[in-house]
Design a protein around this motif. Structure first.
Motif, PDB file in Angstrom:
ATOM      1  N   GLY A   1       1.124  -1.112  -0.505  1.00 31.75           N
ATOM      2  CA  GLY A   1       0.317  -0.156   0.021  1.00 31.75           C
ATOM      3  C   GLY A   1       0.525   1.407   0.380  1.00 31.75           C
ATOM      4  O   GLY A   1       0.614   3.033  -0.750  1.00 31.75           O
ATOM      5  N   LEU A   2       1.977   1.392   1.141  1.00 31.54           N
ATOM      6  CA  LEU A   2       3.228   2.227   0.538  1.00 31.54           C
ATOM      7  C   LEU A   2       3.506   3.043  -0.648  1.00 31.54           C
ATOM      8  O   LEU A   2       3.745   3.632  -1.049  1.00 31.54           O
ATOM      9  N   GLY A   3       3.770   1.460  -1.635  1.00 28.69           N
ATOM     10  CA  GLY A   3       4.477   1.679  -2.670  1.00 28.69           C
ATOM     11  C   GLY A   3       3.285   1.970  -3.877  1.00 28.69           C
ATOM     12  O   GLY A   3       3.426   3.768  -4.445  1.00 28.69           O
ATOM     13  N   PHE A   4       2.491   1.923  -4.012  1.00 28.24           N
ATOM     14  CA  PHE A   4       1.317   2.394  -4.647  1.00 28.24           C
ATOM     15  C   PHE A   4       1.060   4.044  -3.672  1.00 28.24           C
ATOM     16  O   PHE A   4       0.809   4.920  -4.688  1.00 28.24           O
ATOM     17  N   ALA A   5       0.386   4.106  -2.560  1.00 29.81           N
ATOM     18  CA  ALA A   5       0.469   5.354  -3.106  1.00 29.81           C
ATOM     19  C   ALA A   5       1.378   6.391  -3.165  1.00 29.81           C
ATOM     20  O   ALA A   5       0.918   7.761  -3.511  1.00 29.81           O
ATOM     21  N   SER A   6       3.108   5.960  -2.613  1.00 30.76           N
ATOM     22  CA  SER A   6       4.316   6.895  -3.333  1.00 30.76           C
ATOM     23  C   SER A   6       4.197   6.928  -5.013  1.00 30.76           C
ATOM     24  O   SER A   6       3.678   8.487  -4.927  1.00 30.76           O
ATOM     25  N   ILE A   7       3.095   6.311  -5.707  1.00 38.77           N
ATOM     26  CA  ILE A   7       3.380   6.587  -6.800  1.00 38.77           C
ATOM     27  C   ILE A   7       1.915   7.073  -7.243  1.00 38.77           C
ATOM     28  O   ILE A   7       2.203   7.999  -8.229  1.00 38.77           O
ATOM     29  N   GLU A   8       1.235   6.385  -7.328  1.00 38.70           N
ATOM     30  CA  GLU A   8      -0.150   6.953  -6.787  1.00 38.70           C
ATOM     31  C   GLU A   8      -0.152   9.021  -6.716  1.00 38.70           C
ATOM     32  O   GLU A   8      -0.091   9.999  -8.113  1.00 38.70           O
ATOM     33  N   ASN A   9       0.544   9.127  -5.378  1.00 34.32           N
ATOM     34  CA  ASN A   9       0.541  10.794  -4.707  1.00 34.32           C
ATOM     35  C   ASN A   9       1.644  11.818  -6.155  1.00 34.32           C
ATOM     36  O   ASN A   9       1.841  12.291  -6.761  1.00 34.32           O
ATOM     37  N   VAL A  10       2.686  10.735  -7.003  1.00 36.62           N
ATOM     38  CA  VAL A  10       3.285  11.257  -7.497  1.00 36.62           C
ATOM     39  C   VAL A  10       2.469  11.673  -9.212  1.00 36.62           C
ATOM     40  O   VAL A  10       2.337  12.763  -9.325  1.00 36.62           O
ATOM     41  N   ILE A  11       1.960  10.751  -9.519  1.00 34.28           N
ATOM     42  CA  ILE A  11       0.779  10.880 -10.660  1.00 34.28           C
ATOM     43  C   ILE A  11       0.099  12.396 -10.362  1.00 34.28           C
ATOM     44  O   ILE A  11      -0.683  13.254 -11.508  1.00 34.28           O
ATOM     45  N   TYR A  12      -0.622  11.882  -9.087  1.00 32.22           N
ATOM     46  CA  TYR A  12      -1.751  13.537  -8.807  1.00 32.22           C
ATOM     47  C   TYR A  12      -1.178  14.216  -9.250  1.00 32.22           C
ATOM     48  O   TYR A  12      -1.560  15.573  -9.594  1.00 32.22           O
ATOM     49  N   ILE A  13       0.170  15.016  -8.363  1.00 38.02           N
ATOM     50  CA  ILE A  13       0.940  15.815  -8.040  1.00 38.02           C
ATOM     51  C   ILE A  13       1.257  16.548  -9.792  1.00 38.02           C
ATOM     52  O   ILE A  13       1.037  17.621  -9.720  1.00 38.02           O
ATOM     53  N   THR A  14       1.879  15.774 -10.294  1.00 40.70           N
ATOM     54  CA  THR A  14       2.678  16.122 -11.673  1.00 40.70           C
ATOM     55  C   THR A  14       1.436  16.573 -12.742  1.00 40.70           C
ATOM     56  O   THR A  14       1.833  17.315 -13.305  1.00 40.70           O
ATOM     57  N   GLN A  15       0.189  15.869 -12.552  1.00 40.44           N
ATOM     58  CA  GLN A  15      -1.338  16.125 -13.295  1.00 40.44           C
ATOM     59  C   GLN A  15      -1.494  17.039 -13.095  1.00 40.44           C
ATOM     60  O   GLN A  15      -2.159  18.045 -13.680  1.00 40.44           O
TER      61      GLN A  15
END
Length: 320
Positions: free
Chosen positions: A176-190
Motif C-alpha cells: 500500500g505504501l508503494g502504491f500510494a507513493s506512485i499514485e501521489n506522484v501521478i496526482y501531483i504532476t497531473q
C-alpha cells in the motif's frame, strides 16, 4: 456410437485425447511453459514499461521545478509513519529487504490501476449523480486493491519469512505504501501540468493536492493490510484459500470505495466542508488502524505466551 479412447484402431486425437504433434502444438507447449515459468517477470516488466511512460513526464517536471519532487516525498510521510508503526507491532518483524521488494512492486503495479481508472472514469463520469460512486465501487476499489494484493503475491507470499498469518498484513502495508507513493506522484504532476496549461502558479496548484494525498496515503496502507491479513489466513488454511482471498480483497475494496465515496460527498453536503472532511478521514483511518493493531497485538501476545504455532491457530479462529 462413439469409439473408445483406448481403441488403438481409432485415432481420437483432438476429440478425447491430445498430444503435441504439429508445429503449432509444439509452439503452444513452449509458450505455456515460458509463461508458467516467467509470469511474475512478465507482469513486472509490463508494469515497469507502463510506469516508465508515466514517469517521463514527472521527471521532466521535477528537473524544472524541484519543489514538486519535495511535495511528492512529503505526501508519503503519513503513510510511511503508519507502516513503521505497524511493523513495531509485529512480534517477529519482517526483513527490510522483502518489505522493500513488496514496496517496489506496489509502486510498479500502480501503473495498471492508473490506466484502468482513467479509462473507466471517462465513461462512469458521464452517468448523472451516481457515476463517481459507481466508479469507486465497481472499478477503483476492486482494481486498486487487486493490484496491491498482487504485489504481495508476486514475491513475499512464497518467501520463507512469510511464516505467520499476520505477516500478510505487514506485506500488505508495504504494498500500500508503494502504491500510494506512485499514485501521489501521478496526482501531483497531473495538477502541475494543468496549472502550466492554464497559466496558473504551479506550486499554489499543487500544495492542496499534496495535503490531500498525504491524507489518502494511510488509507492505502490500511486497506491492503487487511487484504494481506486474509492472504495470510489463506496461506495457512489452504482448504479455504480461494474464499479467503476473495473475502480479503472484497473487504479492502469495500472499505476503499466507501472512503472514496464519503470523502467525495461530504464536501458537497456539509458546511465547513474542509474541517468536516479532515475529521472524517482521521476518524476513519483511526478506527481501521485500531482494528488492525488489535489483531497484531493479539498475535504478539499469543507468541510471547504460547509460541508461533498457537498464534497461527488463534489468528485463524479470530476470522468471524
Amino acid at each position: 456410437m462413439s469409439a473408445s479412447s483406448d481403441d488403438s484402431s481409432v485415432d481420437t486425437h483432438g476429440v478425447t485425447t491430445w498430444e503435441p504433434r504439429t508445429l503449432g502444438d509444439r509452439l503452444a507447449v513452449s509458450l505455456h511453459g515460458t509463461l508458467a515459468a516467467n509470469w511474475r517477470v512478465l507482469v513486472v516488466a509490463l508494469a515497469a514499461l507502463v510506469l516508465l511512460g508515466q514517469f517521463l513526464v514527472a521527471f521532466g517536471l521535477f528537473t524544472t521545478d524541484p519543489f514538486l519532487a519535495v511535495f511528492s516525498a512529503v505526501s508519503v510521510i503519513p503513510a510511511l509513519l503508519l507502516v513503521w508503526y505497524i511493523r513495531r507491532q509485529d512480534a517477529e518483524p519482517e526483513p527490510v529487504g522483502t518489505l522493500a521488494v513488496t514496496f517496489v512492486l506496489g509502486g510498479l503495479l500502480a501503473s495498471f490501476a492508473a490506466l484502468v481508472n482513467t479509462a473507466a472514469g471517462t465513461v462512469f463520469r458521464q452517468i448523472p449523480a451516481v457515476g463517481s460512486i459507481l466508479l469507486f465501487f465497481l472499478v477503483v476499489g476492486p482494481g486498486e486493491e487487486l493490484v496491491k494484493w498482487l504485489a504481495i503475491r508476486l514475491y513475499a507470499y512464497d518467501r520463507a519469512e512469510f511464516d505467520a498469518v499476520v505477516d500478510g498484513a505487514m506485506y500488505g502495508a508495504a504494498a500500500g505504501l508503494g502504491f500510494a507513493s506512485i499514485e501521489n506522484v501521478i496526482y501531483i504532476t497531473q495538477n502541475a501540468l494543468m496549472a502550466i496549461r492554464d497559466g496558473s502558479p504551479v506550486l499554489a496548484a499543487t500544495i492542496p493536492t499534496t495535503v490531500a494525498r498525504s491524507l489518502a496515503g494511510p488509507g492505502h496502507v490500511l486497506y491492503s493490510a487487511f487484504a494481506g491479513y486474509y492472504l495470510g489466513l489463506a496461506k495457512f488454511n489452504e482448504e479455504h484459500y480461494g474464499p479467503l482471498v476473495v473475502k480479503g480483497i472484497a473487504v479492502a475494496a469495500l472499505l476503499h470505495a466507501t472512503y472514496n465515496s464519503l470523502s467525495t460527498l461530504l464536501p458537497r453536503l456539509l458546511p465547513m466542508s474542509g474541517v468536516a472532511t479532515f475529521a472524517f478521514i482521521i476518524l476513519w483511518d483511526g478506527a481501521l488502524a485500531v482494528v488492525l493493531v488489535r489483531k497484531l497485538r493479539r498475535y504478539r501476545d499469543v507468541v510471547e505466551e504460547e509460541g508461533p504455532a498457537s498464534a497461527r491457530s488463534q489468528a485463524t479462529a479470530s476470522d468471524d
